[in-house]
Design an enzyme around this catalytic site. Structure first.
Site, PDB file in Angstrom:
ATOM      1  N   ASP A  35     -16.354  19.330 -23.030  1.00  0.00           N
ATOM      2  CA  ASP A  35     -16.040  19.705 -24.413  1.00  0.00           C
ATOM      3  C   ASP A  35     -14.966  18.827 -25.051  1.00  0.00           C
ATOM      4  OD1 ASP A  35     -17.935  21.650 -24.619  1.00  0.00           O
ATOM      5  OD2 ASP A  35     -16.578  23.345 -24.441  1.00  0.00           O
ATOM      6  N   LYS A  90     -12.371  30.585 -27.678  1.00  0.00           N
ATOM      7  CA  LYS A  90     -13.755  30.946 -28.044  1.00  0.00           C
ATOM      8  C   LYS A  90     -14.596  31.204 -26.792  1.00  0.00           C
ATOM      9  CE  LYS A  90     -17.510  27.857 -28.998  1.00  0.00           C
ATOM     10  NZ  LYS A  90     -18.790  28.506 -28.858  1.00  0.00           N
ATOM     11  N   ASN A  91     -14.504  30.310 -25.809  1.00  0.00           N
ATOM     12  CA  ASN A  91     -15.352  30.422 -24.621  1.00  0.00           C
ATOM     13  C   ASN A  91     -14.897  31.521 -23.675  1.00  0.00           C
ATOM     14  OD1 ASN A  91     -17.064  28.392 -25.472  1.00  0.00           O
ATOM     15  ND2 ASN A  91     -15.921  26.779 -24.424  1.00  0.00           N
ATOM     16  N   CYS A 122     -25.733  25.055 -29.925  1.00  0.00           N
ATOM     17  CA  CYS A 122     -25.691  23.599 -30.126  1.00  0.00           C
ATOM     18  C   CYS A 122     -26.806  22.896 -29.345  1.00  0.00           C
ATOM     19  CB  CYS A 122     -24.345  23.038 -29.662  1.00  0.00           C
ATOM     20  SG  CYS A 122     -23.009  23.304 -30.819  1.00  0.00           S
ATOM     21  N   ARG A 167     -17.846  27.057 -35.701  1.00  0.00           N
ATOM     22  CA  ARG A 167     -18.152  27.842 -34.505  1.00  0.00           C
ATOM     23  C   ARG A 167     -17.011  27.796 -33.496  1.00  0.00           C
ATOM     24  NH1 ARG A 167     -22.119  25.833 -31.461  1.00  0.00           N
ATOM     25  NH2 ARG A 167     -21.920  27.751 -30.272  1.00  0.00           N
ATOM     26  N   ARG A 193     -29.673  23.119 -20.954  1.00  0.00           N
ATOM     27  CA  ARG A 193     -28.901  24.290 -20.546  1.00  0.00           C
ATOM     28  C   ARG A 193     -29.829  25.439 -20.133  1.00  0.00           C
ATOM     29  NH1 ARG A 193     -23.539  24.847 -24.229  1.00  0.00           N
ATOM     30  NH2 ARG A 193     -24.887  25.226 -25.991  1.00  0.00           N
TER      31      ARG A 193
END
Length: 422
Positions: free
Chosen positions: A308, A25-26, A120, A400, A125
């Site tokens: 994560d 995903k990232n 999220c 997600r 961030r």
């Protein structure tokens, strides 16, 4: 993908079998954003069918790109008709990674406007590092009414030092610098594998990027980028989650389609708590221990222990022998799952950025909510070893980052299902 669904987990025996890991995903999200740099068709393979991927597809289409996404995970993006440089709020607010279109749009059109990002709620961030990088390349930045506007007559390579090795800022600056005039040297850059994957994708389009995966990346600007085909790297966080599933249930799982180098910190910690780890060329076998030992974890930017994976390890430490200490150094608000785990009987004390987890012999099922993506995974893991039934709400967060995690776990022997909430 209905927000009214929930996941129900009952205590399961040791999980056993094989599981294939999807594309990262990232990695795929910045690569999808990077297709905006190209006026031809790019083909991306092993794209996971995730909520965030569909949001990014909608965003690319809104900007004018032609997008086709096949059942077998092949994504085709034709950037020839991209004619808009403004990303709408209703899409950007759904996902933080949508802010990654800022760099490519700035490079291609010399101006862009993007709403402030969502995603999220795991910390502030800030986007100031992204903007600092664009300003160094020659853009004028205007932030007002919840939007960021960037305008440049031309982008010119520069030496840029990041105050923190931000993954998103590193990716955005690399993309913008790919079409800049001259050479950009990015210092204190993020070193994550997903950065390397993005650089490899851009280089296959004709970019000139060296040093990705180290803290100094050199980008020599080129005039244009062309069509390419690229396979996304496997998702190291999904892999780590299934590795923990083997550990917490005392199971035996073969995790296929991974890059061993990417899961080293997780494998090292699992060995430390008693797992038997066997490495293969494209996979890793994790055999859980009869008794889980306590440990100490400190999250750090890559190549340190990934933030994560912190929530999943907190679930694991909740049923370990003795007391474990987890220190979160990357995000300041990433212990929200501790409250939900406590509902299930976990003994966790939060002191600033440190969580002290006292292992307990057993947890009890409860109604809990996924407060963010990885928190949701942690609650599923805890549910696998909890007496009775665990009902997890707000599973849109889980969607997600995990493709049908309930199906994959079920095939390994877990008692887990998705149901419609009443």
């Amino acid at each position: 993908m209905n927000k009214q669904h929930c996941i129900v987990v009952r205590k399961s025996g040791p999980l056993e079998g094989r599981v294939r890991i999807d594309g990262a995903k990232n990695s795929v999200l910045p690569i999808m954003a990077a297709t905006l740099l190209c006026e031809q068709e790019c083909i991306i393979e092993d794209v996971p069918k995730l909520r965030d991927v569909y949001v990014m597809i909608d965003l690319l289409k809104t900007l004018g790109a032609g997008v086709e996404f096949s059942e077998d995970g092949v994504l085709r993006v034709d950037g020839s008709k991209v004619d808009k440089w403004s990303a709408p709020y209703e899409l950007v607010r759904k996902m933080r990674a949508s802010f990654l279109v800022l760099g490519p749009l700035l490079a291609r059109f010399k101006r862009t406007m993007v709403s402030m990002p969502g995603g999220c709620a795991i910390g502030t961030r800030p986007i100031d590092l992204h903007l600092k990088g664009f300003e160094a390349l020659g853009a004028k930045i205007n932030v007002e009414h919840g939007s960021v506007e960037a305008v440049a007559n031309e982008l010119v390579g520069e030496r840029i030092y990041l105050d923190f090795p931000s993954v998103g800022a590193t990716e955005n600056i690399i993309m913008a610098a790919s079409l800049a005039k001259g050479t950009t040297v990015l210092e204190n850059a993020a070193e994550e594998p997903e950065i390397v994957d993005l650089a490899n994708f851009l280089n296959s389009m004709g970019a000139d990027i060296k040093g990705a995966g180290t803290n100094t990346i050199t980008i020599k600007g080129v005039e244009r980028l062309g069509a390419t085909t690229h396979r996304v790297i496997p998702d190291r966080i999904e892999a780590g989650t299934f590795m923990v599933a083997a550990a917490i249930t005392g199971g035996d799982i073969m995790v296929d389609n991974i890059m061993l180098e990417h899961v080293k910190p997780v494998a090292a910690k699992l060995r430390e708590i008693g797992c038997t780890i066997t490495e293969f060329e494209n996979g890793i076998r994790v055999q859980g221990p009869d008794s889980i030992s306590n440990t100490t974890i400190k999250t750090l930017p890559h190549p340190g222990f990934p933030t994560d994976m912190q929530a999943q390890f907190m679930a694991l430490m909740s049923v370990a022998n003795g007391t474990s200490v987890i220190t979160e150094t990357v995000f300041e608000n990433r212990f929200m799952h501790a409250t939900e785990l406590a509902r299930m009987g976990a003994e966790i004390k939060i002191e600033g950025r440190t969580a002290v987890v006292r292992g307990t012999p057993k947890l009890a099922g409860a109604k809990v909510d996924a407060t963010d993506l990885r928190a949701g995974a942690a609650l599923i893991l805890a549910g696998l070893v909890s007496e009775g039934e665990t009902v997890i709400g707000q599973i849109h967060h889980i969607e997600r980052g995990y493709v049908h995690i309930e199906n994959k776990l079920s095939q390994l022997g877990a008692d887990i299902r998705r149901i419609q909430q009443i």
